[in-house]
Design a protein around this motif. Structure first.
Motif, PDB file in Angstrom:
ATOM      1  N   MET A   1       0.820  -1.191   0.000  1.00 52.06           N
ATOM      2  CA  MET A   1       0.000   0.000   0.000  1.00 52.06           C
ATOM      3  C   MET A   1       0.870   1.263   0.000  1.00 52.06           C
ATOM      4  O   MET A   1       0.564   2.219  -0.677  1.00 52.06           O
ATOM      5  CB  MET A   1      -0.909  -0.032   1.231  1.00 52.06           C
ATOM      6  N   LYS A   2       1.965   1.221   0.743  1.00 47.93           N
ATOM      7  CA  LYS A   2       2.855   2.376   0.817  1.00 47.93           C
ATOM      8  C   LYS A   2       3.553   2.622  -0.526  1.00 47.93           C
ATOM      9  O   LYS A   2       3.752   3.769  -0.920  1.00 47.93           O
ATOM     10  CB  LYS A   2       3.877   2.159   1.926  1.00 47.93           C
ATOM     11  N   THR A   3       3.897   1.550  -1.230  1.00 45.93           N
ATOM     12  CA  THR A   3       4.537   1.682  -2.535  1.00 45.93           C
ATOM     13  C   THR A   3       3.573   2.321  -3.536  1.00 45.93           C
ATOM     14  O   THR A   3       3.970   3.189  -4.321  1.00 45.93           O
ATOM     15  CB  THR A   3       4.997   0.309  -3.047  1.00 45.93           C
ATOM     16  N   PHE A   4       2.315   1.896  -3.506  1.00 40.93           N
ATOM     17  CA  PHE A   4       1.307   2.468  -4.395  1.00 40.93           C
ATOM     18  C   PHE A   4       1.128   3.952  -4.113  1.00 40.93           C
ATOM     19  O   PHE A   4       0.999   4.765  -5.036  1.00 40.93           O
ATOM     20  CB  PHE A   4      -0.017   1.709  -4.219  1.00 40.93           C
ATOM     21  N   LEU A   5       1.131   4.329  -2.856  1.00 40.43           N
ATOM     22  CA  LEU A   5       1.006   5.733  -2.474  1.00 40.43           C
ATOM     23  C   LEU A   5       2.218   6.543  -2.952  1.00 40.43           C
ATOM     24  O   LEU A   5       2.075   7.687  -3.396  1.00 40.43           O
ATOM     25  CB  LEU A   5       0.861   5.837  -0.957  1.00 40.43           C
ATOM     26  N   LYS A   6       3.399   5.950  -2.861  1.00 39.65           N
ATOM     27  CA  LYS A   6       4.604   6.631  -3.337  1.00 39.65           C
ATOM     28  C   LYS A   6       4.562   6.849  -4.845  1.00 39.65           C
ATOM     29  O   LYS A   6       4.982   7.895  -5.340  1.00 39.65           O
ATOM     30  CB  LYS A   6       5.852   5.834  -2.951  1.00 39.65           C
ATOM     31  N   LEU A   8       1.822   7.200  -6.642  1.00 36.75           N
ATOM     32  CA  LEU A   8       0.842   8.265  -6.882  1.00 36.75           C
ATOM     33  C   LEU A   8       1.401   9.644  -6.520  1.00 36.75           C
ATOM     34  O   LEU A   8       1.154  10.624  -7.230  1.00 36.75           O
ATOM     35  CB  LEU A   8      -0.442   7.992  -6.103  1.00 36.75           C
ATOM     36  N   LEU A   9       2.161   9.721  -5.441  1.00 40.00           N
ATOM     37  CA  LEU A   9       2.769  11.003  -5.063  1.00 40.00           C
ATOM     38  C   LEU A   9       3.832  11.430  -6.079  1.00 40.00           C
ATOM     39  O   LEU A   9       3.967  12.614  -6.386  1.00 40.00           O
ATOM     40  CB  LEU A   9       3.359  10.923  -3.660  1.00 40.00           C
ATOM     41  N   THR A  10       4.573  10.461  -6.613  1.00 41.58           N
ATOM     42  CA  THR A  10       5.551  10.774  -7.653  1.00 41.58           C
ATOM     43  C   THR A  10       4.849  11.250  -8.917  1.00 41.58           C
ATOM     44  O   THR A  10       5.311  12.194  -9.575  1.00 41.58           O
ATOM     45  CB  THR A  10       6.429   9.551  -7.948  1.00 41.58           C
ATOM     46  N   ALA A  11       3.727  10.614  -9.258  1.00 42.05           N
ATOM     47  CA  ALA A  11       2.954  11.054 -10.426  1.00 42.05           C
ATOM     48  C   ALA A  11       2.422  12.468 -10.223  1.00 42.05           C
ATOM     49  O   ALA A  11       2.426  13.278 -11.160  1.00 42.05           O
ATOM     50  CB  ALA A  11       1.805  10.083 -10.681  1.00 42.05           C
ATOM     51  N   LEU A  12       1.993  12.776  -9.013  1.00 43.83           N
ATOM     52  CA  LEU A  12       1.542  14.133  -8.702  1.00 43.83           C
ATOM     53  C   LEU A  12       2.687  15.136  -8.869  1.00 43.83           C
ATOM     54  O   LEU A  12       2.500  16.216  -9.449  1.00 43.83           O
ATOM     55  CB  LEU A  12       0.996  14.181  -7.274  1.00 43.83           C
ATOM     56  N   ALA A  13       3.862  14.770  -8.409  1.00 40.97           N
ATOM     57  CA  ALA A  13       5.030  15.645  -8.558  1.00 40.97           C
ATOM     58  C   ALA A  13       5.390  15.822 -10.031  1.00 40.97           C
ATOM     59  O   ALA A  13       5.773  16.923 -10.455  1.00 40.97           O
ATOM     60  CB  ALA A  13       6.213  15.081  -7.778  1.00 40.97           C
ATOM     61  N   VAL A  35       4.928   7.259 -16.051  1.00 40.15           N
ATOM     62  CA  VAL A  35       6.251   7.874 -15.877  1.00 40.15           C
ATOM     63  C   VAL A  35       6.780   7.581 -14.485  1.00 40.15           C
ATOM     64  O   VAL A  35       7.959   7.247 -14.307  1.00 40.15           O
ATOM     65  CB  VAL A  35       6.192   9.394 -16.147  1.00 40.15           C
ATOM     66  N   ALA A  36       5.925   7.684 -13.478  1.00 38.60           N
ATOM     67  CA  ALA A  36       6.347   7.414 -12.101  1.00 38.60           C
ATOM     68  C   ALA A  36       6.796   5.965 -11.943  1.00 38.60           C
ATOM     69  O   ALA A  36       7.810   5.689 -11.296  1.00 38.60           O
ATOM     70  CB  ALA A  36       5.213   7.730 -11.136  1.00 38.60           C
ATOM     71  N   VAL A  37       6.067   5.034 -12.546  1.00 34.73           N
ATOM     72  CA  VAL A  37       6.436   3.613 -12.469  1.00 34.73           C
ATOM     73  C   VAL A  37       7.754   3.373 -13.207  1.00 34.73           C
ATOM     74  O   VAL A  37       8.650   2.675 -12.696  1.00 34.73           O
ATOM     75  CB  VAL A  37       5.310   2.725 -13.033  1.00 34.73           C
ATOM     76  N   VAL A  38       7.891   3.951 -14.390  1.00 32.60           N
ATOM     77  CA  VAL A  38       9.111   3.753 -15.186  1.00 32.60           C
ATOM     78  C   VAL A  38      10.323   4.351 -14.478  1.00 32.60           C
ATOM     79  O   VAL A  38      11.392   3.722 -14.414  1.00 32.60           O
ATOM     80  CB  VAL A  38       8.930   4.334 -16.609  1.00 32.60           C
ATOM     81  N   ILE A  39      10.178   5.542 -13.912  1.00 31.98           N
ATOM     82  CA  ILE A  39      11.297   6.157 -13.190  1.00 31.98           C
ATOM     83  C   ILE A  39      11.667   5.310 -11.973  1.00 31.98           C
ATOM     84  O   ILE A  39      12.853   5.121 -11.679  1.00 31.98           O
ATOM     85  CB  ILE A  39      10.963   7.613 -12.797  1.00 31.98           C
ATOM     86  N   SER A  40      10.669   4.780 -11.284  1.00 29.28           N
ATOM     87  CA  SER A  40      10.959   3.918 -10.126  1.00 29.28           C
ATOM     88  C   SER A  40      11.708   2.660 -10.552  1.00 29.28           C
ATOM     89  O   SER A  40      12.665   2.248  -9.888  1.00 29.28           O
ATOM     90  CB  SER A  40       9.667   3.541  -9.419  1.00 29.28           C
ATOM     91  N   SER A  96      15.003  16.522 -12.774  1.00 27.12           N
ATOM     92  CA  SER A  96      15.413  15.467 -11.839  1.00 27.12           C
ATOM     93  C   SER A  96      15.735  16.035 -10.457  1.00 27.12           C
ATOM     94  O   SER A  96      15.396  15.421  -9.444  1.00 27.12           O
ATOM     95  CB  SER A  96      16.611  14.695 -12.391  1.00 27.12           C
ATOM     96  N   VAL A  97      16.359  17.207 -10.418  1.00 22.30           N
ATOM     97  CA  VAL A  97      16.667  17.825  -9.124  1.00 22.30           C
ATOM     98  C   VAL A  97      15.380  18.221  -8.401  1.00 22.30           C
ATOM     99  O   VAL A  97      15.189  17.918  -7.216  1.00 22.30           O
ATOM    100  CB  VAL A  97      17.598  19.040  -9.305  1.00 22.30           C
ATOM    101  N   LEU A  98      14.478  18.880  -9.117  1.00 25.65           N
ATOM    102  CA  LEU A  98      13.227  19.301  -8.494  1.00 25.65           C
ATOM    103  C   LEU A  98      12.332  18.114  -8.145  1.00 25.65           C
ATOM    104  O   LEU A  98      11.624  18.152  -7.137  1.00 25.65           O
ATOM    105  CB  LEU A  98      12.492  20.282  -9.412  1.00 25.65           C
ATOM    106  N   LEU A  99      12.367  17.069  -8.959  1.00 28.26           N
ATOM    107  CA  LEU A  99      11.579  15.874  -8.650  1.00 28.26           C
ATOM    108  C   LEU A  99      12.070  15.218  -7.371  1.00 28.26           C
ATOM    109  O   LEU A  99      11.260  14.788  -6.538  1.00 28.26           O
ATOM    110  CB  LEU A  99      11.625  14.875  -9.812  1.00 28.26           C
ATOM    111  N   SER A 100      13.368  15.163  -7.174  1.00 22.31           N
ATOM    112  CA  SER A 100      13.884  14.557  -5.946  1.00 22.31           C
ATOM    113  C   SER A 100      13.534  15.405  -4.723  1.00 22.31           C
ATOM    114  O   SER A 100      13.230  14.862  -3.657  1.00 22.31           O
ATOM    115  CB  SER A 100      15.388  14.342  -6.032  1.00 22.31           C
ATOM    116  N   VAL A 101      13.523  16.734  -4.878  1.00 23.18           N
ATOM    117  CA  VAL A 101      13.128  17.603  -3.774  1.00 23.18           C
ATOM    118  C   VAL A 101      11.641  17.425  -3.461  1.00 23.18           C
ATOM    119  O   VAL A 101      11.250  17.270  -2.299  1.00 23.18           O
ATOM    120  CB  VAL A 101      13.450  19.088  -4.104  1.00 23.18           C
ATOM    121  N   PHE A 102      10.802  17.402  -4.503  1.00 28.29           N
ATOM    122  CA  PHE A 102       9.368  17.205  -4.304  1.00 28.29           C
ATOM    123  C   PHE A 102       9.082  15.849  -3.679  1.00 28.29           C
ATOM    124  O   PHE A 102       8.239  15.735  -2.784  1.00 28.29           O
ATOM    125  CB  PHE A 102       8.622  17.320  -5.643  1.00 28.29           C
ATOM    126  N   ARG A 103       9.753  14.815  -4.185  1.00 25.69           N
ATOM    127  CA  ARG A 103       9.513  13.463  -3.663  1.00 25.69           C
ATOM    128  C   ARG A 103       9.909  13.357  -2.202  1.00 25.69           C
ATOM    129  O   ARG A 103       9.194  12.750  -1.409  1.00 25.69           O
ATOM    130  CB  ARG A 103      10.284  12.424  -4.489  1.00 25.69           C
TER     131      ARG A 103
END
Length: 119
Positions: A1-6, A8-13, A35-40, A96-103
């Motif tokens: 469940m936590k992975t799915f939430l992560k 979704l939060l990455t997709a939001l970012a 994109v979130a799944v592929v980046i993960s 990538s820098v801003l995505l890591s900060v948002f995540r």
């Protein structure tokens, strides 16, 4: 469940950053989730190999070459996902820098309080 939430939060970012940054575009919400799944997956499998093979460059640059590796991961995700477009290397680097900060900011909301006392 936590992975799915992560995911979704990455997709939001990804959606937020695509609306803010020029040179980054996402076709829609489904594309952002893909994109979130592929980046993960790329961070899980490809990134350790890239870090291992570029270890001398990473050591010489005191770890700053990791930013280049992260930008390469974003460019690779651009090639793999149809609804995701990155205009160039510097756009991928900033993304990538801003995505890591948002995540990290969003994932800090998911952390559980470990200081609870067990009776």
């Amino acid at each position: 469940m936590k992975t799915f939430l992560k995911i979704l939060l990455t997709a939001l970012a990804v959606i937020v950053l695509a609306n803010i940054l020029p040179g980054i575009s996402v076709a829609g919400y489904v594309a952002a989730i893909i994109v979130a799944v592929v980046i993960s997956l790329l961070n899980m499998f490809v990134r350790p190999l890239l870090i291992f093979f570029t270890l001398p460059a990473t050591i010489v640059t005191f770890g700053l070459f990791i930013f280049v590796i992260n930008a390469c991961i974003i460019l690779l995700a651009d090639k793999l996902v149809d609804g995701f477009a990155v205009s160039g290397f510097f756009a991928a680097l900033l993304f990538s820098v801003l995505l890591s900060v948002f995540r990290s900011a969003l994932f800090s909301l998911l952390k559980e309080d470990t200081k609870t006392i067990q009776n």
